[in-house]
Design an enzyme around this catalytic site. Sequence first.
Site, PDB file in Angstrom:
ATOM      1  CG  ASP A 155      -7.279   9.284   0.782  1.00 57.30           C
ATOM      2  OD1 ASP A 155      -7.307   9.090   2.012  1.00 57.30           O
ATOM      3  OD2 ASP A 155      -7.958   8.613  -0.011  1.00 57.30           O
TER       4      ASP A 155
ATOM      5  CG  HIS B 221      -6.745   4.872   0.969  1.00 55.46           C
ATOM      6  ND1 HIS B 221      -7.570   5.972   1.041  1.00 55.46           N
ATOM      7  CD2 HIS B 221      -7.441   3.875   1.585  1.00 55.46           C
ATOM      8  CE1 HIS B 221      -8.687   5.658   1.668  1.00 55.46           C
ATOM      9  NE2 HIS B 221      -8.636   4.389   2.009  1.00 55.46           N
TER      10      HIS B 221
ATOM     11  CE1 TYR C 145      -3.887  -2.159   0.349  1.00 57.09           C
ATOM     12  CE2 TYR C 145      -2.702  -3.182   2.170  1.00 57.09           C
ATOM     13  CZ  TYR C 145      -3.742  -3.187   1.267  1.00 57.09           C
ATOM     14  OH  TYR C 145      -4.643  -4.215   1.272  1.00 57.09           O
TER      15      TYR C 145
ATOM     16  CG  ASN D 282     -12.179   1.117   5.826  1.00 53.81           C
ATOM     17  OD1 ASN D 282     -11.756   2.146   5.305  1.00 53.81           O
ATOM     18  ND2 ASN D 282     -12.755   0.157   5.130  1.00 53.81           N
TER      19      ASN D 282
ATOM     20  CG  ASN E 261     -15.226   3.970   4.989  1.00 55.15           C
ATOM     21  OD1 ASN E 261     -16.301   4.483   5.274  1.00 55.15           O
ATOM     22  ND2 ASN E 261     -15.093   3.139   3.971  1.00 55.15           N
TER      23      ASN E 261
END
Length: 190
Positions: A93, A17, A12, A68, A114
Amino acid sequence: MVCGLGNPGAEYERTRHNIGFATVDALAQREGVGYWKSEAGCEVARLKHRCGGELREVVLAKPQSYMNTSGGPLSKLMRQLHVSPQQILVVHDEVDLPAGVVRAKFGGGLNAHNGLRSIADKLRTRDFARVRCGIGRPPGRMQVADYVLRELKGGFLEEFEATAQDSADVVEACLDLGVEEAIRRTGGGR
């Protein structure tokens, strides 16, 4: 406390994100901070920064749960360090800002983010400062989740890295001048 939002793990690292993590990493690099430790479910580093003329400790935090559920580790760290919601700055973001645009903001809506929702739920308030890093909307019919989690390469990665540096500038303005003045200067809002 400056909290960057993102997802843990190398897969990631170069995704839209994770702009919050990239911003916090840029701040740490600028200040010569290389030591991170695990604390309350967050990766944490500390630095000394001149805030409004006074040298103060600033805690950099990267929650190590997924985006989240980032409110859990952040709220736990805040309780442990006796930090109030008014003392945090969350970097995230923002699909509703064009790519590369960075704005400071205090409170307001969660924009279906989220990570912000998790933080607001755990803190029981939306009244915390934010640095919103524009990533733009997905092209065509691409789903937002696919867009924010797609690995960036080439010019997209360069733009991401430049946005992280610009975001670090806005965070420093928030620390140096206060959030209200940084909002005024960046054209942010509520």
